[in-house]
Scaffold this active site. Structure first.
Site, mmCIF file in Angstrom:
data_model
loop_
_atom_site.group_PDB
_atom_site.id
_atom_site.type_symbol
_atom_site.label_atom_id
_atom_site.label_comp_id
_atom_site.label_asym_id
_atom_site.label_seq_id
_atom_site.Cartn_x
_atom_site.Cartn_y
_atom_site.Cartn_z
ATOM 1 C CB CYS A 8 22.104 -47.315 -55.890
ATOM 2 S SG CYS A 8 23.360 -48.503 -55.361
ATOM 3 C CG ASP A 127 29.570 -41.899 -54.612
ATOM 4 O OD1 ASP A 127 29.371 -43.001 -54.084
ATOM 5 O OD2 ASP A 127 28.873 -40.878 -54.366
HETATM 6 O O1 LIG Z 1 24.403 -47.026 -50.777
HETATM 7 C C1 LIG Z 1 25.106 -47.460 -49.856
HETATM 8 O O2 LIG Z 1 24.684 -47.609 -48.676
HETATM 9 C C2 LIG Z 1 26.539 -47.847 -50.103
HETATM 10 C C3 LIG Z 1 27.297 -48.372 -49.056
HETATM 11 C C4 LIG Z 1 28.623 -48.732 -49.296
HETATM 12 C C5 LIG Z 1 29.188 -48.595 -50.559
HETATM 13 C C6 LIG Z 1 28.439 -48.069 -51.616
HETATM 14 C C7 LIG Z 1 27.117 -47.683 -51.385
HETATM 15 N N1 LIG Z 1 26.357 -47.136 -52.399
HETATM 16 C C8 LIG Z 1 26.949 -46.953 -53.695
HETATM 17 C C9 LIG Z 1 26.141 -46.226 -54.667
HETATM 18 O O3 LIG Z 1 26.290 -46.438 -55.872
HETATM 19 C C10 LIG Z 1 25.266 -45.082 -54.186
HETATM 20 O O4 LIG Z 1 24.133 -44.987 -55.020
HETATM 21 C C11 LIG Z 1 26.102 -43.813 -54.295
HETATM 22 O O5 LIG Z 1 27.139 -43.886 -53.347
HETATM 23 C C12 LIG Z 1 25.255 -42.561 -54.092
HETATM 24 O O6 LIG Z 1 24.603 -42.620 -52.845
HETATM 25 P P1 LIG Z 1 23.693 -41.343 -52.407
HETATM 26 O O7 LIG Z 1 24.661 -40.206 -52.175
HETATM 27 O O8 LIG Z 1 22.973 -41.785 -51.161
HETATM 28 O O9 LIG Z 1 22.746 -41.067 -53.557
#
Ligand SMILES: O=C(O)c1ccccc1NCC(=O)[C@H](O)[C@H](O)COP(=O)(O)O
Length: 205
Positions: A8, A127
């Protein structure tokens, strides 16, 4: 482990093709302007047109206007949608596209009931919760909070890394895993070695 993998926060063609080359099953594109991983609809659709087959592009929104959602997904039939805000089920199914609903898990949540509120969802993304931060927190949550045998395929997210992915999959046995920050050089820029290591860890026996 033959877990599916979503990478992502893709913001450029090079990272998109790199992730596909290493076996990503889905790529996430963040259309939330406050995110450091925000990508414009025009850039994202330019990237999606160039993707190889058998990779699902996922359009990620946070309580977005329908005009924005339609402008993105209307440009390419390949898009799947990820609703990452407080969207109701009726709002989610308005677009007649396969969608995932994200739940930001907190202690005390009735996850079974929350999942069952989205009967039209293709999958549910679980999440980490962090006040004031809708997603991309880089933080894990207590995986033991996840009930067994939920009624939808589960995509596990939140603070996953090449270092913890095997433990996460062994503990949760999700349909898929999702990562953003754990495979980055900087916000929105992916690290090829970490993407490769993450996918290998998720798909190794
Ligand atoms: O990734 C972002 O910056 C984000 C911002 C606002 C809403 C959702 C967002 N990401 C969503 C996802 O699916 C991410 O991959 C997920 O939250 C996991 O993130 P991480 O903990 O950094 O792997």
């Amino acid at each position: 482990m033959n877990c599916r993998v979503k990478i992502c926060g893709i913001t450029n063609l090079e990272d998109a093709m790199m992730a596909c080359n290493h076996g990503a099953d889905a790529l996430g594109f963040v259309f939330y302007e406050k995110s450091p991983r925000y990508v414009s609809p025009e850039m994202a659709n330019s990237i999606v047109k160039q993707l190889p087959p058998f990779v699902t592009p996922v359009a990620l929104f946070v309580d977005a206007d329908s005009s924005l959602i339609e402008s993105v997904v209307g440009a390419n039939s390949r898009w799947m949608i990820q609703f990452h805000g407080n969207e109701s089920e009726s709002e989610c199914r308005r677009y007649d596209r396969p969608y995932m609903k994200a739940l930001r898990v907190q202690q005390g949540d009735n996850i079974v009931a929350l999942v069952d509120q989205y009967p039209s969802a293709t999958a549910m993304l679980l999440d980490a919760y962090k006040a004031g931060v809708p997603g991309g927190t880089g933080e894990v949550f207590d995986w033991s909070l996840i009930p067994a045998d939920l009624s939808k395929p589960i995509v596990l997210a939140g603070g996953l890394t090449p270092e913890n992915i095997k433990q996460a999959i062994n503990q949760v046995a999700p349909y898929a895993v999702d990562v953003s920050g754990g495979v980055e050089l900087s916000k929105g820029i992916k690290s090829e070695p970490r993407v490769q290591e993450f996918i290998r860890g998720a798909k190794s026996e």
